[in-house]
Enzyme design. Structure first.
Site, mmCIF file in Angstrom:
data_model
loop_
_atom_site.group_PDB
_atom_site.id
_atom_site.type_symbol
_atom_site.label_atom_id
_atom_site.label_comp_id
_atom_site.label_asym_id
_atom_site.label_seq_id
_atom_site.Cartn_x
_atom_site.Cartn_y
_atom_site.Cartn_z
ATOM 1 N N LYS A 104 32.539 38.223 38.151
ATOM 2 C CA LYS A 104 31.346 39.069 38.333
ATOM 3 C C LYS A 104 30.942 39.767 37.056
ATOM 4 C CE LYS A 104 35.253 40.830 39.768
ATOM 5 N NZ LYS A 104 36.239 40.442 40.789
ATOM 6 N N GLY A 186 47.951 40.578 44.664
ATOM 7 C CA GLY A 186 47.012 39.754 43.885
ATOM 8 C C GLY A 186 45.552 40.125 44.099
ATOM 9 N N GLU A 189 42.228 43.442 39.740
ATOM 10 C CA GLU A 189 41.823 42.775 38.506
ATOM 11 C C GLU A 189 43.006 42.775 37.531
ATOM 12 O OE1 GLU A 189 38.639 41.334 37.882
ATOM 13 O OE2 GLU A 189 38.824 41.614 40.017
ATOM 14 N N ASP A 200 34.243 47.459 38.908
ATOM 15 C CA ASP A 200 34.209 46.137 39.530
ATOM 16 C C ASP A 200 33.142 46.115 40.639
ATOM 17 O OD1 ASP A 200 35.706 43.437 40.242
ATOM 18 O OD2 ASP A 200 35.491 44.538 42.124
ATOM 19 N N LYS A 204 29.477 43.975 41.005
ATOM 20 C CA LYS A 204 29.097 43.238 42.224
ATOM 21 C C LYS A 204 27.782 43.766 42.789
ATOM 22 C CE LYS A 204 33.894 42.183 43.399
ATOM 23 N NZ LYS A 204 35.113 42.742 43.977
HETATM 24 P P1 NAP Z 1 44.663 36.252 36.357
HETATM 25 O O1 NAP Z 1 45.665 36.120 37.449
HETATM 26 O O2 NAP Z 1 44.914 37.203 35.262
HETATM 27 O O3 NAP Z 1 44.445 34.784 35.728
HETATM 28 C C1 NAP Z 1 43.704 34.556 34.585
HETATM 29 C C2 NAP Z 1 43.945 33.118 34.140
HETATM 30 O O4 NAP Z 1 43.061 32.831 33.066
HETATM 31 C C3 NAP Z 1 45.362 32.861 33.621
HETATM 32 O O5 NAP Z 1 45.823 31.606 34.057
HETATM 33 C C4 NAP Z 1 45.211 32.858 32.096
HETATM 34 O O6 NAP Z 1 46.091 31.973 31.413
HETATM 35 C C5 NAP Z 1 43.787 32.326 31.960
HETATM 36 N N1 NAP Z 1 43.148 32.831 30.745
HETATM 37 C C6 NAP Z 1 42.744 34.095 30.510
HETATM 38 N N2 NAP Z 1 42.201 34.181 29.280
HETATM 39 C C7 NAP Z 1 42.263 32.945 28.735
HETATM 40 C C8 NAP Z 1 41.903 32.386 27.486
HETATM 41 N N3 NAP Z 1 41.343 33.133 26.539
HETATM 42 N N4 NAP Z 1 42.130 31.085 27.286
HETATM 43 C C9 NAP Z 1 42.694 30.307 28.230
HETATM 44 N N5 NAP Z 1 43.074 30.790 29.448
HETATM 45 C C10 NAP Z 1 42.854 32.083 29.680
HETATM 46 O O7 NAP Z 1 43.232 36.649 36.988
HETATM 47 P P2 NAP Z 1 42.731 36.391 38.492
HETATM 48 O O8 NAP Z 1 43.154 37.509 39.386
HETATM 49 O O9 NAP Z 1 43.029 35.009 38.884
HETATM 50 O O10 NAP Z 1 41.141 36.593 38.305
HETATM 51 C C11 NAP Z 1 40.373 35.597 37.691
HETATM 52 C C12 NAP Z 1 38.885 35.842 37.923
HETATM 53 O O11 NAP Z 1 38.598 35.824 39.320
HETATM 54 C C13 NAP Z 1 38.383 37.204 37.432
HETATM 55 O O12 NAP Z 1 37.067 37.058 36.954
HETATM 56 C C14 NAP Z 1 38.360 38.044 38.704
HETATM 57 O O13 NAP Z 1 37.433 39.101 38.647
HETATM 58 C C15 NAP Z 1 37.896 37.000 39.694
HETATM 59 N N6 NAP Z 1 38.185 37.282 41.086
HETATM 60 C C16 NAP Z 1 39.430 37.689 41.440
HETATM 61 C C17 NAP Z 1 39.720 37.908 42.776
HETATM 62 C C18 NAP Z 1 41.088 38.369 43.239
HETATM 63 O O14 NAP Z 1 41.292 38.570 44.444
HETATM 64 N N7 NAP Z 1 42.066 38.520 42.324
HETATM 65 C C19 NAP Z 1 38.732 37.665 43.755
HETATM 66 C C20 NAP Z 1 37.451 37.254 43.337
HETATM 67 C C21 NAP Z 1 37.192 37.054 42.000
HETATM 68 P P3 NAP Z 1 47.697 32.196 31.398
HETATM 69 O O15 NAP Z 1 48.118 31.950 32.838
HETATM 70 O O16 NAP Z 1 48.232 31.209 30.480
HETATM 71 O O17 NAP Z 1 47.897 33.625 30.992
HETATM 72 N N1 HSE Z 2 39.721 43.016 42.162
HETATM 73 C C1 HSE Z 2 38.711 42.557 43.060
HETATM 74 C C2 HSE Z 2 38.787 43.331 44.348
HETATM 75 C C3 HSE Z 2 38.881 41.099 43.326
HETATM 76 O O1 HSE Z 2 39.805 44.006 44.578
HETATM 77 O O2 HSE Z 2 37.841 43.294 45.131
HETATM 78 C C4 HSE Z 2 37.767 40.498 44.158
HETATM 79 O O3 HSE Z 2 36.581 40.434 43.411
#
Ligand code: NAP
Ligand code: HSE
Length: 429
Positions: A104, A186, A189, A200, A204
């Site tokens: 987002k 999980g 952020e 955040d 949104k």
């Molecule tokens: P995360 O667990 O920190 O994962 C980030 C991933 O991206 C990791 O695998 C990391 O690699 C990779 N990465 C980061 N920077 C990089 C770079 N410069 N080059 C190559 N790889 C890179 O984050 P997440 O919770 O999955 O969130 C990811 C996205 O989804 C965010 O935009 C978040 O706002 C969105 N989102 C999250 C949720 C939720 O419930 N968590 C829900 C909706 C949307 P490594 O593994 O090697 O470190």
């Molecule tokens: N950190 C975000 C939340 C993930 O708690 O809503 C979903 O966008």
């Protein structure tokens, strides 16, 4: 039909996408006639242990492996942050690769640039997972509510803060313990201050309000307050008045002007959003033809978010060459009235004051002087020299509350103004 895709990021969400695709691949072939082939997975550290088995040769730490591979038609971004996501998504779009993103922050802040690149090359830009996780809210605004003029969207759009407030209210966890719990699940952020500061939710709301009101609402237009100052006592006192505390994202047209704001707010426990617990999200909206409706579901977490991402992948593949792009009314929403003139709400005021005769009358005197009428005043403890006082007002102007706050802070009998929290969704208690 077959599409080769690349995944950028294999953290919480990337891993969820990998798992969901492995699980539903066969079904998508049979029901959608679409075969999705994972061609590359980009990570920072290719040596790190992963929660899923990745075939040798799929992992890379070089974005070029993806950008120069013409056989890859679609890029799924699950990394987060603005850079390098912005640069890499622009490069993918310019190369004609469609983009699906859960990010987002990059959509809210770089939307025009990304959209222009997509339009120029004929690629698609999809971001269902960027707002409210697994709830199909973007698709609903784009494809199901066109007939309506929307007057209000009021939502719980951050799962982490909703899980924290639920744990504080129902389990009695401290703020810190509740945050640790949300991180472990999980939901948070990578930098959880984005969640608890309300930023955040502001990203949104910027996306949601732009689509709902058909006018580009920038993140800078959104007033933001987080839940950092909320105490266990506030949550508990609110409960005694039949109020539930939530971090709300509100977009509302009032007197022809749009207000967009994210802040903690009490809701009457009978309000539909009060029953939204834990990591669940909901968007309560009012359209002129539809009336009121609520979209509800899991707003954070790996599999719910992956559900929205995979849906976008299918949509992008099926719409290749005829992607839809958002159309906004001309001009920015910068003509929103200044905050103080715009808002009216009831207010919860939590003070610590001298437990002495006359203290309450001084406090109510200041509020009365600013035209603030009181619904209830409660002194919650006696016997020490400082007592907590909870005031709930009738609807009042934000400007009057701010002025009264300054004056209350100067009273000798007021030792601390712990919190002032808006009460939405009704006339207070
Ligand atoms: P995360 O667990 O920190 O994962 C980030 C991933 O991206 C990791 O695998 C990391 O690699 C990779 N990465 C980061 N920077 C990089 C770079 N410069 N080059 C190559 N790889 C890179 O984050 P997440 O919770 O999955 O969130 C990811 C996205 O989804 C965010 O935009 C978040 O706002 C969105 N989102 C999250 C949720 C939720 O419930 N968590 C829900 C909706 C949307 P490594 O593994 O090697 O470190
Ligand atoms: N950190 C975000 C939340 C993930 O708690 O809503 C979903 O966008």
């Amino acid at each position: 039909m077959k599409i080769k895709i690349a995944l950028l990021g294999l953290g919480n969400i990337g891993t969820g996408v990998y798992k969901v695709l492995a699980h539903c691949g066969q079904k998508l072939e049979e029901t959608q006639g679409l075969r999705i082939e994972m061609a590359r997975v980009l990570v920072r550290d290719t040596a790190k242990a992963r929660a899923v088995d990745i075939p040798a040769g799929l992992l890379t730490d070089r974005i070029e492996d993806i950008l120069i591979d013409d056989s890859i038609g679609l890029v799924v971004e699950c990394m987060g942050g603005i850079e390098p996501a912005r640069t890499w998504l622009l490069a993918a779009l310019r190369a004609g690769k469609s983009v699906v993103t859960a990010n987002k922050m990059v959509i809210a802040t770089c939307w025009e640039e990304l959209d222009a690149a997509a339009r120029a090359s004929g690629a698609g830009l999809y971001y269902e997972a960027s707002v409210a996780g697994g709830i199909p809210v973007i698709g609903t605004f784009n494809r199901s509510l066109q007939a309506n003029t929307i007057s209000e969207v009021m939502g719980i759009v951050n799962g982490t803060t909703n899980a924290i407030l639920t744990d504080m209210s129902e389990v009695g966890l401290s703020f810190e313990r509740a945050l640790q719990h949300a991180q472990k699940k999980g939901y948070a952020e990578p930098d959880p201050t984005l969640d608890i500061s309300g930023k955040d939710a502001a990203f949104k709301l910027s996306i949601l309000a732009s689509l709902a009101f058909g006018q580009r609402v920038r993140v800078e237009d959104v007033f933001v307050e987080g839940i950092e100052r909320i105490t266990q006592e506030d949550v508990a006192y609110g409960k005694t008045f039949g109020l539930t505390l939530k971090l709300l994202a509100i977009g509302r047209v009032e007197s022809g002007r749009l207000q967009v704001r994210v802040h903690p707010a009490f809701l009457p426990s009978s309000h539909p959003l009060s029953s939204v617990r834990g990591p669940f999200n909901a968007i309560y909206l009012t359209g002129d033809a539809l009336g009121q409706a609520m979209l509800y579901g899991r707003g954070a977490g790996d599999l719910p978010t992956a559900s929205a991402i995979v849906s976008d992948i299918v949509m992008a593949a099926q719409h290749a060459g005829r992607h839809e792009h958002p159309a906004f009314l001309a001009g920015d929403v910068s003509d929103a009235l200044p905050l103080e003139q715009n808002w009216q709400a009831a207010y919860y005021i939590h003070l610590r004051a001298s437990d002495t005769p006359g203290a309450l009358s001084q406090i109510s005197g200041v509020l009365g002087k600013h035209g603030i009428s009181l619904a209830t005043v409660t002194q919650t403890a006696r016997g020490s020299c400082t007592a907590p006082i909870i005031v709930i007002t009738h609807p009042a102007r934000e400007l009057d509350i701010r002025r009264a706050r300054q004056e209350l802070a100067c009273l000798d009998v007021v030792h601390d103004i712990v919190n002032i929290i808006r009460v939405e969704g009704g006339d207070g208690v």
